[in-house]
Every structure is written in C-alpha cells, then in structure tokens.
Design a protein around this motif. Structure first.
Motif, mmCIF file in Angstrom:
data_model
loop_
_atom_site.group_PDB
_atom_site.id
_atom_site.type_symbol
_atom_site.label_atom_id
_atom_site.label_comp_id
_atom_site.label_asym_id
_atom_site.label_seq_id
_atom_site.Cartn_x
_atom_site.Cartn_y
_atom_site.Cartn_z
ATOM 1 N N TRP A 1 89.727 -71.531 66.281
ATOM 2 C CA TRP A 1 88.430 -70.885 66.045
ATOM 3 C C TRP A 1 87.399 -71.999 65.853
ATOM 4 N N THR A 2 86.245 -71.874 66.464
ATOM 5 C CA THR A 2 85.274 -72.972 66.356
ATOM 6 C C THR A 2 83.915 -72.488 65.853
ATOM 7 N N THR A 3 83.145 -73.463 65.360
ATOM 8 C CA THR A 3 81.763 -73.196 64.932
ATOM 9 C C THR A 3 80.866 -74.309 65.468
ATOM 10 N N SER A 4 79.582 -74.044 65.501
ATOM 11 C CA SER A 4 78.616 -75.138 65.687
ATOM 12 C C SER A 4 77.350 -74.782 64.929
ATOM 13 N N TRP A 5 76.589 -75.806 64.576
ATOM 14 C CA TRP A 5 75.414 -75.602 63.719
ATOM 15 C C TRP A 5 74.459 -76.775 63.887
ATOM 16 N N GLY A 6 73.161 -76.473 63.796
ATOM 17 C CA GLY A 6 72.191 -77.541 64.048
ATOM 18 C C GLY A 6 70.835 -77.329 63.402
ATOM 19 N N ILE A 7 70.217 -78.454 63.065
ATOM 20 C CA ILE A 7 68.794 -78.490 62.692
ATOM 21 C C ILE A 7 68.164 -79.630 63.486
ATOM 22 N N SER A 8 66.873 -79.565 63.667
ATOM 23 C CA SER A 8 66.226 -80.542 64.553
ATOM 24 C C SER A 8 64.891 -81.024 64.005
ATOM 25 N N THR A 9 64.253 -81.917 64.747
ATOM 26 C CA THR A 9 62.918 -82.426 64.397
ATOM 27 C C THR A 9 61.861 -81.312 64.381
ATOM 28 N N ARG A 10 62.212 -80.134 64.918
ATOM 29 C CA ARG A 10 61.385 -78.953 64.769
ATOM 30 C C ARG A 10 60.996 -78.691 63.311
ATOM 31 N N LEU A 11 61.922 -79.035 62.412
ATOM 32 C CA LEU A 11 61.668 -78.854 60.974
ATOM 33 C C LEU A 11 60.394 -79.569 60.541
ATOM 34 N N ILE A 12 60.081 -80.684 61.189
ATOM 35 C CA ILE A 12 58.867 -81.430 60.815
ATOM 36 C C ILE A 12 57.631 -80.633 61.208
ATOM 37 N N GLY A 13 57.706 -79.946 62.348
ATOM 38 C CA GLY A 13 56.622 -79.038 62.729
ATOM 39 C C GLY A 13 56.435 -77.954 61.672
ATOM 40 N N GLY A 14 57.539 -77.418 61.184
ATOM 41 C CA GLY A 14 57.490 -76.406 60.144
ATOM 42 C C GLY A 14 56.906 -76.947 58.848
ATOM 43 N N LEU A 15 57.297 -78.152 58.497
ATOM 44 C CA LEU A 15 56.796 -78.798 57.278
ATOM 45 C C LEU A 15 55.263 -78.885 57.312
ATOM 46 N N ILE A 16 54.750 -79.279 58.473
ATOM 47 C CA ILE A 16 53.295 -79.390 58.634
ATOM 48 C C ILE A 16 52.650 -78.012 58.514
ATOM 49 N N MET A 17 53.201 -77.013 59.220
ATOM 50 C CA MET A 17 52.557 -75.696 59.286
ATOM 51 C C MET A 17 52.712 -74.878 58.012
ATOM 52 N N VAL A 18 53.642 -75.286 57.131
ATOM 53 C CA VAL A 18 53.768 -74.590 55.847
ATOM 54 C C VAL A 18 52.869 -75.245 54.794
ATOM 55 N N HIS A 19 52.851 -76.582 54.785
ATOM 56 C CA HIS A 19 52.199 -77.266 53.661
ATOM 57 C C HIS A 19 50.836 -77.881 53.968
ATOM 58 N N GLY A 20 50.552 -78.193 55.209
ATOM 59 C CA GLY A 20 49.309 -78.889 55.537
ATOM 60 C C GLY A 20 48.076 -78.063 55.187
ATOM 61 N N ASP A 21 46.928 -78.731 55.008
ATOM 62 C CA ASP A 21 45.685 -78.010 54.749
ATOM 63 C C ASP A 21 44.530 -78.670 55.505
ATOM 64 N N ASP A 22 43.306 -78.277 55.201
ATOM 65 C CA ASP A 22 42.168 -78.779 55.978
ATOM 66 C C ASP A 22 41.880 -80.256 55.753
ATOM 67 N N ARG A 23 42.475 -80.831 54.715
ATOM 68 C CA ARG A 23 42.278 -82.258 54.493
ATOM 69 C C ARG A 23 43.395 -83.086 55.113
ATOM 70 N N GLY A 24 44.410 -82.423 55.642
ATOM 71 C CA GLY A 24 45.468 -83.169 56.328
ATOM 72 C C GLY A 24 46.854 -82.669 55.956
ATOM 73 N N MET A 25 47.801 -83.567 56.059
ATOM 74 C CA MET A 25 49.185 -83.249 55.744
ATOM 75 C C MET A 25 49.353 -83.198 54.228
ATOM 76 N N VAL A 26 50.308 -82.394 53.772
ATOM 77 C CA VAL A 26 50.712 -82.433 52.360
ATOM 78 C C VAL A 26 52.235 -82.565 52.340
ATOM 79 N N MET A 27 52.726 -83.685 51.843
ATOM 80 C CA MET A 27 54.168 -83.939 51.849
ATOM 81 C C MET A 27 54.799 -83.486 50.537
ATOM 82 N N PRO A 28 55.872 -82.719 50.596
ATOM 83 C CA PRO A 28 56.629 -82.458 49.367
ATOM 84 C C PRO A 28 57.274 -83.782 48.921
ATOM 85 N N PRO A 29 57.266 -84.068 47.612
ATOM 86 C CA PRO A 29 57.746 -85.379 47.144
ATOM 87 C C PRO A 29 59.130 -85.777 47.660
#
Lengths: 480, 480
Positions: free
Chosen positions: B258-286
């Motif tokens: 029985w097999t599995t596969s699983w993945g995450i990608s650099t897409r997450l960085i796009g998500g990071l920007i679109m969740v946290h960014g604001d009109d002054r720029g990026m906001v990085m979680p610590p």
C-alpha cells in the motif's frame, strides 16, 4: 539462531578497483541504478552524506555573506548562444526540450548544464550601482550533461551540486572571492571529509569554458588516480561583457563588473568512497557519517544487557548520531558485518562481562582496533575517539598519497613511473598546450594543476617532456 | 540629507488584488520574472523563507522516521505510461526531452511533473519482505508542468516542492501515514506560517490522478479565494499493482503493498503573501521571517547612539535573526519604509532620548503598534513580542476567514453570497460529480474539501444545488 548468513559480496579492491567501487555503492546502499540511461538514484544513506556535506559547505557560505536562491532549470537556446565559447564547451552534451504537451515549443530549451547564462542575465538587471555589489548568491540544484559513459556519483547524466555566482566591483575583489571559496572547499573536503587535496591553477586547456582562471582541488583515489573535487573560476569580465553587467561606479561612471563562479557536486561522494573504503565496505569519516556510532549488545538475552545498552544510547544520543542495534533476530557477528559494510566509524559492544567491569568495548572501523573504555564520562571518550578517527583517516589518506607521488625530471622516468600503475607525478612543464596534449596522448596523464607558488619546486630547468625552458612545476596524473 | 526618496510603488490591495500581489513579490524582492516563459527566479529573500519552511517541515519528517533521497528528474515515456490514469492526468502539461547533443534519443524523456512512476519502480526492486516496510522516503526537488497561465509562486512551469513516497504493509498503515503527514503540514502552515487551514477530503473529481483518497489543507487568501496549500494521498494499491510492489508477508505469502504520497511546494509562499501582506508590503510571521528584528538607530550621528544600537544587536543576535541598519546615507524614515516593505516583524528604534531613559521602542509590523520597553532583559522581551506577533497574526487571519465564511442552505443564497465577492460557503452536497460540475460552471466555485467528520454540520437534509438527499457538508469557494 535462525538467520540468513551475512553476504558481503564485495570484490577485493586490489583485484578489480572499478568493480569494488560499484559493489560498495550498491551494497552499502549509497546509490542504485535508475531506469533511465546514465542516471542514478541517491538512496537515503548516500543522500544523508550529501546532507552533511551540504551543511558543512552551506554554513561556511553563509558565514562569508552568501545567500541561496533558485534560478530556472530551463534555459532558452538564444540565451546560451550569447556566450559562444561557453556554449561550444557544453553543446555536445546538452539535453534539448522541444515540446510542451502536444505543442512544439516556439524556442527550444535546454536543461541547464550550468547556470552562468541564466544567472548573469538576471544580474544585468539587478546590478545598477556599486552599492548593489558584491552580489554573493549560491544555488543548490541539479544539472544535466548527456554523457556517454557514466558511473554512479562520478559521472552521471544528472547530478546534484551547488553553484555560486558572484559579481564584484574590481578584479581584485573577484580574485579574492575565487580564492576564498577555494579555501572553503578545502576546509569541507579536508577537514570534514578527511580527503587531502592539492590546490592549484588549471592549465589553459583544462579551464572552464569562458573563465579567465580555473582553480581546482585534486584528490588522489586509492588506485592512484586523481579526482577533481571542486573548482572555483575567476570569470574576469567575460560574462559581464556578454550579459551587460554594468554599474555606476564610485566616480559616477559606467563600469563593467567582474564575476566568479564555483562549484562542488555529489562527485565528492564518489571520492569519499574511493579514498576511504576498504575490502570490508565503506569507511565514513565521523564528520560526514550519517551514523557515527553503533551500539551492539552482546548476549542481549541475558538480564540487564539491553537495559545497559539503552542507558548507553541515552548517554550519547544528544551529542552524536548514534544507533542502538538491539534486533533479536540477528547475531552480533551479523550486525558487525552489516555496520562495517556501511562504514560506521565507531562500534561500541556491551555485554555481561563489560557490565560487570563497568566498561564498554570500542572498535574503530578505520583500523579495526579494539579498546576497553570505562563507562564514566563515556560521552567524552566517544567524542575524543571520533576526533582521533577523523584525524587519523586524513593522515592515512595523506600518507597513501605521498607514497604514490614521485618527482620526475625526464620523460623515460615519467613513463616508467606510470607503467602499470597510477601515481601523481611532479614534473616541470614548458607551459605549451601542444606539449601537454602530447603527454596526454602518450601516457594518458593530464596536468591536474599548477600548484600554488608556495608549493612550486624547481625540479629542473626544462620541461619534462619537450626539454624546452620550464615555466612551472605541475602535477601530472590519470584522472576520473 | 542627500538621499533618494523611498518609492514604495505598491498598488492598493483593495483596488487591484492581483497587481498588489505582483507588486509585493517584485518590490519586496521575493522573486523576479525569468527570461524563460512561465518561470521565475526565487530571489534570496524569498528563498530564505523557503529555507525556513523546509527546516520546519524536514525536521518533522525526520522526527517521524522519514529520510531524504534523490531520484532522477528524467522519466522515460514508457515508465509514465505504465499507470495510464496517472499519465492522462499529466500528459497535456508534460515537457518532452527529445535530443541529447545532436542525437535524437532512442526513447523520449519527460521532465518529472511528479515522481510516483520513477520512485515506485525503485520500490518494487527494494521491497522484498515485510521487514523492508515501511519505506518512508522524501525528496526535495523541482517539478515541471507546462502551464499556460502562470504567476510567481502560485503557478509556474517549474516549482520547488517536496514529495514524500511511502510503502506500507496494510491499508491501515497507509491511511495512518496519509493523515500523519497531513497533520505535519497543518503544523507547518498554521503553527509556523500563521496561516489557518481547513483540513478535509477532496471530492473524487478533485482527487490526485491515481489516488484512492486525497486530503487537502485549504487556506483563505485576503481576497476570499481559496489556496490548496498541501495534499496527502492514500494511493491504495493502485501504484503497487502497476509497478509490482510485492512483499513476503508475515505468513510467508506474497502480498501487494500500500503506498502514499504527499507534498507541499513554493506555492505556500504565495499563500503567505496573500494572507499576511498589506498595503505597506509584506508581513512576515516571526517563525518563517528571514530577519525577525531590525534595529534602527535614531539620530545616529549623536554620541553614543550607534554604540548602544550595537550593544542591543549583540544582546539579541544569538537568539534571533536580527539586522542592525546603521547606514548613514539613509534617514530613519527611509529605513522604516524599506523594512516595512520587506515585512520584518519587529522594528526596534533607539535614539538619544531612549538611551537616557534606558529603554527602546518596539514597533510591530502587523499592527503598527508602538511600545516603550526597558533595556533590562531585552532579549526576553523580544522573544515574548515575537511570540505575541506570531499568535496574533494567526488569530487575525482566522478572524478574517470567519468573517468571510457563510453557511448556505439554498442555491439563491449561494449565488447571492458569491455575487461580486469571494467567500467560503459551507453547504450540503449530494455527492454527485455532475452536480459538482454544474455548480462550478454556474458560479466558478469548486468543492474545496469535505471537512473531517468532527467539523461536519447538518445544515440541511438536501444538496444546496440539486435538492437531492445530502451526503456531506462541504466547503465551496473560488480558488487559485
């Protein structure tokens, strides 16, 4: 005990070096052949070594101000053709991507053989003034070269490497960077991998396509052949001119930048095997060993043995990469064989008699030496032993290299020394590429490097081959 | 002060979200367009975020017994065609390699879109008995999909990811692994990236080609659209059957794995920007910020200011990733703007008045709140503040998602809620793929997931679209 016999199946190193190498790669589960021509799979045990090498290199890159980035693997044909000399160096072995889905691409793409063209295109956009300099970027990635003959780690169609690409204000800055990275490679290869290397300049005919100067680190394998283990290139203004990397200098004038590139690859793992391995299998230097210590309980069915072995494991696990092999279905002898094959630097045995005496047994993988060590301060004793193994492995490799290195001052001697064996030959060279090519044709040996000035020796006034006035002492050897 | 004016040049988020996103990516120097269609360069600042995400994920993979390896990027056509359903899922976007140097290849190769075919071929060779199981291998690499429309991080022809591929004795083991990795992804995305996600099962039509079950983590972006942020697949015996992964089981009989596969990608960085960014720029979680703290001296020409700023830097540099910006040619205001654009979580200002009072000024990037903090135990205060920012960023993102999440029990309401805006809709579904397709055609919304049982709500007895008996509550949304 119902268990399968341990089958080592490694060809003796002195009987067939090439087969011995392949046996180690496969049986120690460093890599395997992939179902695609010329490619390998780096298995977890081999990849863990690469992760160690990466950590040692990457931390040094970062400590000297470099950052990582990622540039596309796909390079449009037009971009590669911008630097004609460079392209000609790689074109016979380039992989071409011609279709996406069902559609033919408007422009053919290649799978990067190296990234100078892609990266310098970006640098020409990013670099505007001297304040943007230096640019110190590295990338860890894979590259592709459609090689005819391949061998795991040593030459494969795809391999992993890092490529650093830097931009500087002046020639001096670029040269300093070129040598700084060469020194970092020396530290990684000598201090971490316990592989001694000779540093020097490549002759013009062995130079990287498009470079002004290529510096190299040359290691001797157990069979006496050389392995080029890393290179650092001063690219002068060649790429900066082709890719328009210009900047406003401190006087406000437009100036052309100076660039470098430098790389090491998974080839280093091939070198690690061929320098340290023996007839019982791989031998890992402690500082790149995925597992540094294996604990094997003796007579583990007896009361208290597994408990003590577990205590020992707990005492070591925070400082070292340690494995406790308490599998009941295998005998200690079977386990010894398995971990010797894998090359784990230090084996610790603990049995009822040892427990009685409050001691353990250390067995070094590199020398097979056995010693009895008190349980008190065991972690410090392990640390000291690993340091000793690391140092001794380096010294042993260096001594083997010295044994197989000779100075020659005439071509008869040159040919005699290479007759039926591989050695490093120190000899004088006139500096002429044709003479170099003739030596290669006659003997198979190439100029590995012109060692740095401080290592130059005046063996004679004349070239060992043509007898014309000599320019440098060089190292000649057959190479992988 | 002779300095250029700081030009932020970011489109307002509410005016044009897509342009705002592109502006952040380029101006914060996360990525840049590459000179090859559909590809991006991940610049050092963006790549440093990826390195943080990698560390957070990789350490969890290793803690749960996984190891890394590397498999070839090149996949022969014949291998891919072994699993027909799978191949059909990817063939329209496959890149074809047809030539090596001047010679046409005997068999065409593809640049991997994913590695199930390559890896399972190796597994069929490596797995012989139940003692070889489980196989728990991951690889970090890049993959290729010849996409028509691309956007940095979100959809590019080449992207970086990790793909885990595991083999198990039983269905239960495979299912447990599938969910274990989903939970690890949840930890990375929620606890490290401060992005709240909804976990659940994909509907059959959104399932990975060749999987029995695909689990997903769905995040809401600031514009109300969904981003699939990671997937974990229970592949059942589909690949094991196609690639002959068989083993001698505990009873000595031949069994299929029985097999599995699983993945995450650099897409997450796009998500990071679109969740946290604001009109002054990026906001990085610590916890994923390449630089967590920037120290800006105020009136730094005054005696003692730079010294105190340096003391402060020294007090923090071992515990945090901290930058001291003491460039004389830029005003504090210019620096504030620059570091706000980059999204550094905490700015510390220190000037003559602060020194007098033995204090510093904290300015949070996420809320712009200012506070005066005593110099005593400053490192602890910074640690606490970063923890607070991390937690508050997660809570704020969750609150935004909740504000834009609605329950609907009829299709008029469904359409009205999606009219001119993007939201998450919770609604009932009959389980029929045709009904699902009709909803997508009418509204653009897809079923993002069937949330886990414990989150199922009984909103109605019938499907929100067709009115037939409902099987599940699902999340509907438009998605990236």
């Amino acid at each position: 005990m119902a268990q399968e016999k341990f089958v080592r199946e490694i060809t003796a190193r002195d009987v067939d070096f090439a087969q011995w190498y392949t046996d180690i790669v496969l049986k120690a589960e460093m890599a395997d052949y992939a179902p695609v021509r010329g490619c390998m799979v780096i298995r977890p045990y081999g990849f863990a070594v690469w992760e160690k090498i990466k950590e040692h290199a990457d931390s040094r890159f970062k400590a000297t101000g470099h950052t990582n980035a990622y540039f596309p693997m796909l390079i449009p044909e037009s971009l590669l053709q911008k630097e004609v000399d460079h392209f000609e160096g790689f074109s016979p072995e380039v992989l071409w991507i011609t279709h996406g889905g069902d559609e033919e691409l408007a422009e053919r793409l290649i799978a990067r053989p190296t990234s100078e063209t892609m990266i310098n295109t970006m640098y020409s956009k990013w670099v505007q003034t001297y304040r943007d300099l230096p640019v110190l970027i590295n990338q860890w990635c894979s590259v592709f070269r459609w090689e005819k003959t391949t061998r795991p780690f040593l030459r494969t169609v795809e391999f992993l490497w890092q490529e650093g690409h830097t931009v500087h204000e002046t020639y001096d800055d670029a040269q300093e960077e070129t040598l700084r990275m060469l020194e970092i490679y020396r530290q990684v290869i000598e201090d971490e991998m316990a592989v001694p290397v000779i540093l020097g300049l490549k002759s013009e005919s062995e130079r990287f396509a498009g470079a002004d100067a290529t510096y190299t680190l040359e290691a001797m394998m157990h069979d006496g052949k050389a392995l080029q283990s890393g290179t650092s290139h001063n690219l002068g203004q060649n790429f900066a001119n082709m890719f328009d990397i210009q900047f406003q200098d401190r006087e406000g004038k437009l100036a052309t930048a100076w660039t470098t590139s430098w790389g090491i690859s998974t080839r280093l793992i091939g070198g690690l095997i061929m320098v340290h391995g023996d007839d019982r299998g791989m031998v890992m230097p402690p500082r790149v060993a995925p597992t540094q210590v294996v604990i094997v309980p003796i007579a583990q069915h007896k009361e208290g043995v597994n408990e003590k072995a577990t205590d020992l494991f707990d005492a070591l696990k925070d400082r070292f990469s340690v494995k406790l092999d308490d599998r009941a279905q295998y005998s200690p002898g079977w386990k010894f064989n398995q971990w010797e094959l894998k090359g784990i630097p230090l084996r610790i045995e603990i049995g009822p008699k040892d427990i009685e005496k409050n001691q353990v047994v250390f067995v070094r993988r590199d020398t097979n030496e056995k010693s009895f060590v008190p349980m008190e301060n065991i972690a410090d004793a392990v640390g000291d032993m690993l340091d000793t193994i690391q140092k001794d492995m380096f010294e042993a490799a260096k001594a083997r290299r010295e044994e197989k290195t000779f100075s020659v001052d005439n071509f008869d001697d040159f040919q005699a020394k290479l007759d039926g064996q591989n050695v490093f030959l120190k000899g004088m060279w006139c500096g002429d590429a044709e003479c170099e090519a003739e030596i290669k044709e006659k003997t198979g040996a190439t100029i590995r490097c012109i060692p740095f000035e401080e290592e130059q020796e005046e063996l004679s006034d004349v070239c060992v081959h043509c007898g014309k006035p000599a320019k440098h002492m060089v190292y000649y050897a057959k190479a992988y």
